[in-house]
Design an enzyme around this catalytic site. Sequence first.
Site, mmCIF file in Angstrom:
data_model
loop_
_atom_site.group_PDB
_atom_site.id
_atom_site.type_symbol
_atom_site.label_atom_id
_atom_site.label_comp_id
_atom_site.label_asym_id
_atom_site.label_seq_id
_atom_site.Cartn_x
_atom_site.Cartn_y
_atom_site.Cartn_z
ATOM 1 N N TYR A 159 0.713 -1.251 0.016
ATOM 2 C CA TYR A 159 0.123 0.024 -0.123
ATOM 3 C C TYR A 159 0.899 1.275 0.057
ATOM 4 O O TYR A 159 0.580 2.170 -0.773
ATOM 5 C CB TYR A 159 -1.161 -0.108 1.121
ATOM 6 C CG TYR A 159 -2.006 1.166 1.126
ATOM 7 C CD1 TYR A 159 -3.180 0.949 0.421
ATOM 8 C CD2 TYR A 159 -1.835 2.080 2.060
ATOM 9 C CE1 TYR A 159 -4.154 1.919 0.685
ATOM 10 C CE2 TYR A 159 -2.763 3.380 1.808
ATOM 11 C CZ TYR A 159 -3.883 3.040 1.217
ATOM 12 O OH TYR A 159 -4.876 4.123 1.316
ATOM 13 N N LYS A 163 0.870 3.927 -3.125
ATOM 14 C CA LYS A 163 0.356 5.508 -2.883
ATOM 15 C C LYS A 163 1.488 6.346 -3.083
ATOM 16 O O LYS A 163 1.276 7.522 -3.494
ATOM 17 C CB LYS A 163 -0.109 5.426 -1.452
ATOM 18 C CG LYS A 163 -1.497 4.954 -1.397
ATOM 19 C CD LYS A 163 -2.507 5.208 -2.357
ATOM 20 C CE LYS A 163 -3.991 4.746 -1.966
ATOM 21 N NZ LYS A 163 -4.989 5.006 -2.794
#
Length: 255
Positions: A159, A163
Amino acid sequence: MTTFDDRVALVTGAGSGIGRAMAVAFAAAGGRVVVCDIDQERAAETVAEITAASGDDGRAVAVTADIADEDSVAALVETAIGAYGRVDVLCNNAGIIDSMALPADISPAMWDRVLRVNLTGTFLVTHAVLPHMLRHRRGAIVNTASEAGVRGGAAGAAYTASKHGVVGLTRSVAWAYAKDGIRCNAILPGATLTNIAEGATFDQAGAARLSPVLALGDQFAQPEQMADAALFLASDAASFINGAIVPVDGGWSAG
């Protein structure tokens, strides 16, 4: 300057959470909204909410699509153009969470899936929409990144990497198309009350290692607060804001 009369917004992940709040907000501001979600029922629920509030059956259209699949994205954009003739605003909001696993512990399969949805999916939708924006020499893109996009300890490895990639893509698009009337910005949500973790199983060792940073972000936002930021960045009120990476975290990143 934050009205969207006669403008069309395409919002991914609009079946719930931040995406639904964005779709509802754009419709309330006068826009037409393409409500995209991988879950057909949830997308339809968002459209029903917009229709009930506006009294306009044509205010929003639901499209089921998997942003990680190129053919599905092509069909999504084709449907959007067929319904409304253009896309003025793109909110790349769809995303999935990882297991909070650290780099040594995350499985390659989870790494591939999270990067495919969060980063490649954002690219695929942007790539498909840009030609239409370039044709009109006007457009606003708002990407949903994360505090994990500028920190190393706010989420698991996949993640976090995805991002960070969204932040880089945002800046690349902003720089590349600034002279073509297209702006691209990103919001960095802090902890927000959504269902992104619904059904997720977390790596206990990773979660424990990340807990000191996560504890700093224990002030939870409502999805509507993220939508308000996106609405501003997409509006004429933000006409000279391009390439901005905007924390929307209640001060978490200020500490």
